[in-house]
Motif scaffolding. Structure first.
Motif, short mmCIF file in Angstrom:
data_model
loop_
_atom_site.label_atom_id
_atom_site.label_comp_id
_atom_site.label_asym_id
_atom_site.label_seq_id
_atom_site.Cartn_x
_atom_site.Cartn_y
_atom_site.Cartn_z
N GLN A 137 1.72 -5.50 -11.70
CA GLN A 137 2.66 -4.38 -12.07
C GLN A 137 3.24 -4.55 -10.73
O GLN A 137 3.22 -3.40 -9.88
N SER A 138 3.42 -5.29 -9.51
CA SER A 138 3.18 -5.29 -8.62
C SER A 138 1.91 -4.16 -7.73
O SER A 138 2.39 -4.30 -5.73
N GLU B 192 0.80 5.82 -6.74
CA GLU B 192 1.33 4.88 -7.49
C GLU B 192 1.68 3.54 -6.09
O GLU B 192 0.28 2.79 -6.61
N GLN B 193 1.62 3.86 -5.37
CA GLN B 193 1.93 2.86 -4.04
C GLN B 193 1.07 3.02 -3.10
O GLN B 193 0.73 1.48 -2.38
N VAL C 163 4.49 -8.71 -2.67
CA VAL C 163 4.05 -7.95 -3.73
C VAL C 163 3.72 -6.93 -2.55
O VAL C 163 3.69 -6.80 -2.42
N ARG D 120 -1.19 -25.33 -4.03
CA ARG D 120 -1.92 -25.45 -5.45
C ARG D 120 -0.78 -25.86 -6.80
O ARG D 120 -1.83 -25.18 -8.04
N ALA E 82 -1.43 -5.33 -6.11
CA ALA E 82 -1.83 -6.45 -5.02
C ALA E 82 -3.15 -5.76 -4.01
O ALA E 82 -2.54 -4.45 -3.26
N TYR F 221 3.05 1.66 4.41
CA TYR F 221 4.11 0.38 4.08
C TYR F 221 5.69 1.29 2.99
O TYR F 221 6.58 0.78 3.72
N SER F 222 5.50 2.23 2.11
CA SER F 222 6.09 2.09 0.99
C SER F 222 6.61 3.44 1.63
O SER F 222 8.35 3.04 1.17
N PRO G 129 -0.33 -13.01 -5.27
CA PRO G 129 0.89 -12.34 -5.99
C PRO G 129 0.61 -12.53 -7.91
O PRO G 129 0.69 -12.02 -8.63
N LYS H 48 5.45 -14.86 -1.38
CA LYS H 48 5.96 -13.64 -2.44
C LYS H 48 5.27 -12.56 -1.84
O LYS H 48 4.03 -12.03 -1.23
N THR I 272 8.31 -1.99 -3.45
CA THR I 272 9.12 -1.65 -2.23
C THR I 272 10.11 -2.06 -1.96
O THR I 272 11.70 -2.39 -1.20
N LEU J 176 0.18 -14.02 0.94
CA LEU J 176 1.71 -14.79 0.56
C LEU J 176 1.16 -15.94 -1.08
O LEU J 176 3.12 -15.89 -1.24
N THR J 177 0.17 -16.35 -0.60
CA THR J 177 0.58 -17.78 -2.10
C THR J 177 0.20 -16.97 -2.78
O THR J 177 1.02 -17.49 -4.05
N SER K 9 4.07 10.50 -5.59
CA SER K 9 4.56 9.76 -6.53
C SER K 9 3.99 8.06 -5.47
O SER K 9 3.42 7.26 -6.19
N SER L 11 -2.08 -10.47 -8.75
CA SER L 11 -0.93 -8.93 -9.05
C SER L 11 -0.84 -8.14 -10.04
O SER L 11 -0.63 -8.62 -11.33
N ILE M 7 12.64 8.38 -4.50
CA ILE M 7 11.07 8.93 -5.53
C ILE M 7 10.01 9.63 -4.28
O ILE M 7 10.19 9.87 -3.26
#
Lengths: 276, 162
Positions: free
Chosen positions: B29-30, B136-137, A119, A59, B32, B118-119, B24, A117, A122, B20-21, B132, B27, B128
């Protein structure tokens, strides 16, 4: 009897299997800090990280790596020095009589690159391409040119897992650089929060938050962020401080491990959470 | 035999590396997309509920090990996602389920379950509300994932012509 069990299993096999697999998953979650599990994880992510690093290398094939890394390292070193000077200035104003103030800190940085990463809102963590062979150890802080990124939680020979500030499991002792009010910083899924600070303590929006001297896992005075919001609870006795981090976890590529020499005396204390 | 037991595992590793590569980089605002859930849904719709449950568990285990994350969290959420997807399995409608817009909605549901759980597994530390977390997640990454799953629908005529 056997027939009944057999029929029961055949009829409800999907439910039996899903229950069994969910129970295994839950029990593994609770065993994450187990030494054997940690060994397996270190071995596994070390192996997979090698593949990640190759794909990550493809990359970045067009990037001028050496020059950028050198400049970023210089930037990070300067960031730490500037922050230290800022702290000295504040302390100097307060304690002018201490003329023989000791220059205590000159951190050595190990440059590294993020190769993968996770993403998540939490479970924020990275895998970086520095490990035990680069003298990197579990518990070392990770910074970039803006400030604190996280800490190393697992290290294999050539790779390490970094738990970022955006991980709800990470709790850090921090301090307000101006007023020296201490607190525990954690990620609540949306923002970094310092919880339950008495409302009469001196904290203003815009104050800089740095790592505390009370921290047993991080060196003091690494910049973390600024107070962006104050939330007082219904009784008005306690306040939660929302901290805007200096680092942008989504954009960063290069990081530095700070070779922090831990105090042996502190390490021997029972309260040190990363004690092996 | 090959498609049932080996193909998903062979496909999983390059997809997980991309997850994973490269993911991101896209993505927001986190939030993805989860490519692994798309693969999981696709194979579950072809092979059935029990298969999807076990495949979700296997994908979750490998992903937890590869990402260095909390071991067991992806295992739990993906097992559940595979199990839920299994309810949409219909032996006589395999082609319809995997090549039409239906798969996008199934991915949306599976991904909502996956990312919410997962969250939620981090909830002891997270202060939270569950609503939410789900909105959100759970919902936002699920929407992103389902949009990406459109590629499966778009690629299906190409696959049929091969």
């Amino acid at each position: 009897m056997q027939k009944i069990f057999r029929r029961f299993f055949l009829e409800y096999k999907e439910y039996i299997v899903v229950t069994l697999l969910l129970v295994i998953s839950i029990s593994l979650i609770s065993q994450n800090e187990n030494t054997q599990i940690k060994k397996v994880r270190t071995l596994a992510f070390g192996g997979f990280a090698l593949v990640h690093s190759i794909s990550s290398g493809i990359r970045d094939v067009f990037a001028n790596k050496d020059e950028i890394e050198e400049l970023k390292k210089l930037n990070a070193e300067l960031m730490l020095k500037v922050n230290l000077l800022r702290e000295y200035g504040l302390e100097n104003r307060e304690l002018k009589e201490l003329l023989n103030f000791r220059d205590t800190t000159n951190y050595e940085l190990v440059p590294g690159k993020i190769i993968s990463k996770l993403v998540s809102k939490t479970h924020g963590n990275f895998i970086v391409n520095i490990g035990i062979s680069d003298s990197v150890k579990t518990g070392m802080p990770i910074v970039n040119s803006d400030g604190l990124v996280g800490i190393i939680t697992d290290a294999s020979e050539n790779f390490s897992v970094v738990r970022t500030l955006g991980n709800s499991v990470l709790n850090l002792a921090v301090t307000n650089q101006r007023s020296n009010v201490n607190g525990i910083l954690s990620w609540n899924g949306n923002a970094l929060i310092i919880k339950n600070i008495p409302s009469n303590f001196d904290n203003e929006i815009g104050d800089r938050i740095v790592t505390s001297e009370f921290s047993t896992i991080l060196p003091p005075s690494i910049p973390v962020g600024v107070i962006s919001e104050k939330e007082t609870n219904i009784a008005g006795v306690l306040t939660n401080l929302v901290v805007q981090p200096f680092t942008d976890f989504t954009a960063m590529k290069n990081i530095f491990a700070v070779k922090f020499i831990e105090s042996e005396q502190i390490n021997e204390l029972e309260l040190n959470l990363l004690k092996k | 035999m090959f498609e049932k037991y080996f193909l998903p595992i062979i496909i999983f590793f390059p997809i997980a590396i991309v997850q994973l590569t490269l993911v991101p980089l896209i993505s927001v605002q986190s939030i993805a997309p989860d490519l692994i859930t798309i693969v999981l849904v696709y194979f579950t719709l072809r092979q059935g509920q029990l298969y999807g449950t076990v495949l979700g568990f296997t994908f979750g285990l490998f992903f937890d090990l590869m990402s260095g994350g909390l071991l067991g969290s992806a295992m739990f959420s993906k097992t559940l996602a595979g199990f839920i997807t299994g309810y949409f399995y219909n032996e006589s409608k395999i082609l319809e389920n995997t090549t039409t817009i239906k798969i996008v909605f199934i991915v949306l549901l599976a991904s909502l379950v996956d990312s919410s759980f997962y969250s939620l597994l981090a909830l002891p530390e997270v202060r939270i509300s569950i609503t939410s977390v789900i909105l959100e997640q759970g919902l936002l990454p699920a929407l992103y994932t389902s949009i990406l799953s459109l590629t499966v629908v778009l690629l299906s005529p190409f696959k049929k012509s091969l």
